[in-house]
Scaffold this active site. Structure first.
Site, mmCIF file in Angstrom:
data_model
loop_
_atom_site.group_PDB
_atom_site.id
_atom_site.type_symbol
_atom_site.label_atom_id
_atom_site.label_comp_id
_atom_site.label_asym_id
_atom_site.label_seq_id
_atom_site.Cartn_x
_atom_site.Cartn_y
_atom_site.Cartn_z
ATOM 1 N N LYS A 82 0.844 -1.196 0.000
ATOM 2 C CA LYS A 82 0.000 0.000 0.000
ATOM 3 C C LYS A 82 0.878 1.244 0.000
ATOM 4 C CE LYS A 82 -3.892 1.929 2.690
ATOM 5 N NZ LYS A 82 -4.721 1.694 3.898
ATOM 6 N N SER A 157 -9.488 2.102 3.502
ATOM 7 C CA SER A 157 -8.571 2.786 2.624
ATOM 8 C C SER A 157 -7.651 1.837 1.849
ATOM 9 C CB SER A 157 -7.724 3.780 3.435
ATOM 10 O OG SER A 157 -6.908 3.105 4.387
ATOM 11 N N SER A 181 -9.858 -0.194 7.690
ATOM 12 C CA SER A 181 -9.274 -0.069 6.355
ATOM 13 C C SER A 181 -8.715 -1.350 5.767
ATOM 14 C CB SER A 181 -8.174 1.009 6.356
ATOM 15 O OG SER A 181 -8.737 2.281 6.518
#
Length: 469
Positions: A82, A157, A181
């Site tokens: 990420k 996210s 997330s």
């Protein structure tokens, strides 16, 4: 064998195939690179491609294997990272235009642990601005689309991470979770994840100029997203290896003593507007656990609304005190609207109230841990509603409040507790995946993973359904 077969393998199978010589690291990496180039243009999950470096690393991995050297755990296994943690030499932009040149001077612990284990990084995955929305879109890299239906969100996210692993770009995707997330995008994309106990996986960004606020440190965790539970176990073991840069890291064993096979199915509060089809899938998951030998009883979890509100108040107060100026200066207008929706749910605490809130959090955690002593797994929703539209939080402030306060209340509340949670798929509503939360006592990820494996054995892997479309 063809490359179309190779990218479908999980991390466990891929590592074993490379180790046995059935396939080379370069063949595996090429198969994933081909898959990335075929699927990513229409999904925008991987926003920084590192495919040239990945192929070079794969060739070096094959040379190491040919030398007869001892091979690390994930030797040759492709993964994604990420874009909000540090990969040396790459920009940790966190989806923010102003941070597009925030070049990492070194690797974050998760990145370092994956590299040391022999994993090959294919690229960096998308996140919303400041990783603060439950919907993955930003002005720097754009929208990440659901592979199931472009009308719905991929979540956030860690939306890019979940999409990547769901479609077969990498065997393991790295993500993180401060308010859902990891679990929310796993729900949206039909993959599995583990939000580990606080202190399980070390965290630190060498690019950071200041430390995170206190509750952000105690509520934020790093973790893997995978297509199956076996891969989650392997990824967790690698990611959780020691790194001296995180003073909160705990050298806890990955497996504990036997516990009673008892599951508490969380009672849904009457105040929540819940979709009956989602609840029916939760009931079916409970029945599957019963079939697997668990005793399952519906019980009310402790202080759900209080835990949720405390999470909102503590995190929002920290944002307002320490981070709001940066968010206002660097965030887009759409981000500001979504942020305001979260902040309006909160009571901004003064110094005394903040300290009282931090202290009261311990009492709430104690109540949950007491329940988990008797019921080692709590089965709860991620969301009590199906996956919404890709821009549902931009409709209004009230829409944000409804999504977080109603739909995702269980998801966000559990974030305050520091306990492990596994999210695993449990079926479909309107052809879109739905997942559940399996909550355990501190450092008992193994207990949660065992329950998830029992559900997975009965459902199968949604990724296979996705690939067949």
């Amino acid at each position: 064998m063809t490359s179309s077969q190779i990218w479908q393998w999980g991390a466990v199978e891929t590592a074993a195939a490379i180790r046995s010589g059935r396939v080379s690291s370069e063949e595996v990496t090429r198969a994933h690179v081909e898959r990335l180039r075929a699927k990513n243009p229409s999904l925008n999950a991987v926003v920084v491609e590192l495919t040239d470096q990945a192929l070079e690393t794969a060739r070096a991995a094959d040379r190491l294997q040919a030398s007869g050297a001892e091979l690390p755990t994930l030797h040759g296994v492709p993964v994604t990272i990420k874009i909000n943690i540090d990969v040396e030499g790459q920009a940790n932009s966190n989806g923010v235009v102003a941070l597009k040149d925030n070049i990492a001077p070194g690797d974050a612990p998760v990145t370092a642990n994956l590299k040391k284990a022999g994993a090959i990084i294919l690229g960096l995955t998308n996140t919303p601005e400041f990783s603060m929305r439950a919907f993955t879109d930003n002005p720097l890299h754009g929208q990440t689309w659901s592979p199931w239906d472009k009308a719905i969100t991929c979540g956030g996210s860690s939306g890019g991470a979940a999409v990547a692993v769901a479609v077969g770009i990498g065997c393991i995707a790295h993500g993180n979770d401060i308010g859902g997330s990891l679990r929310w995008p796993a729900f949206c994309n039909g993959v599995a994840t583990v939000r580990p106990s606080q202190g399980r996986i070390p965290a630190f960004n060498p690019s950071a100029t200041v430390e995170r606020p206190p509750m952000a440190q105690l509520m934020s965790v790093q973790g893997p997203l995978c297509r199956d539970v076996a891969d989650l176990r392997l990824a967790l073991e690698v990611m959780s290896r020691r790194d001296a840069r995180d003073p909160w890291w705990v050298p806890a064993p990955l497996e504990g003593p036997p516990v009673a096979r008892r599951v508490a199915k969380a009672k849904i509060p009457a105040s929540l507007e819940a979709d009956p089809e989602v609840l029916a899938l939760i009931d079916r998951a409970a029945a599957w656990l019963t079939d697997a030998g668990y005793e399952v009883v519906e019980l009310e979890v402790p202080d759900l609304d209080e835990v949720f509100q405390l999470w909102v108040d503590l995190i929002s107060t920290e944002i307002a005190t320490l981070q709001l100026q940066q968010y206002r200066e660097q965030g887009s207008p759409l981000f500001q609207g979504a942020l305001d929706g979260i902040l309006t749910m909160a009571k901004m605490l003064d110094a005394t109230e903040y300290q009282q809130g931090v202290a009261y959090r311990t009492r709430l955690i104690r109540r949950w841990l007491a329940m988990l002593e008797d019921w080692p797994v709590i089965l709860a929703p991620v969301s009590v509603q199906p996956t919404p539209a890709y821009d549902a939080d931009l409709v209004s402030t009230e829409a944000v409040r409804r999504i977080f306060g109603n739909d995702l209340r269980f998801n966000m509340a559990v974030s305050a507790l520091g306990v492990p949670v596994v999210t695993t798929p449990i079926g479909y509503v309107n052809g879109h995946p739905v997942g559940c939360q399996l909550i355990g006592g501190r450092f008992r990820e193994d207990v949660c993973l065992d329950a998830a494996a029992a559900i997975e054995a009965r459902l199968g892997l949604p990724a296979h359904d996705l690939w067949a479309r």
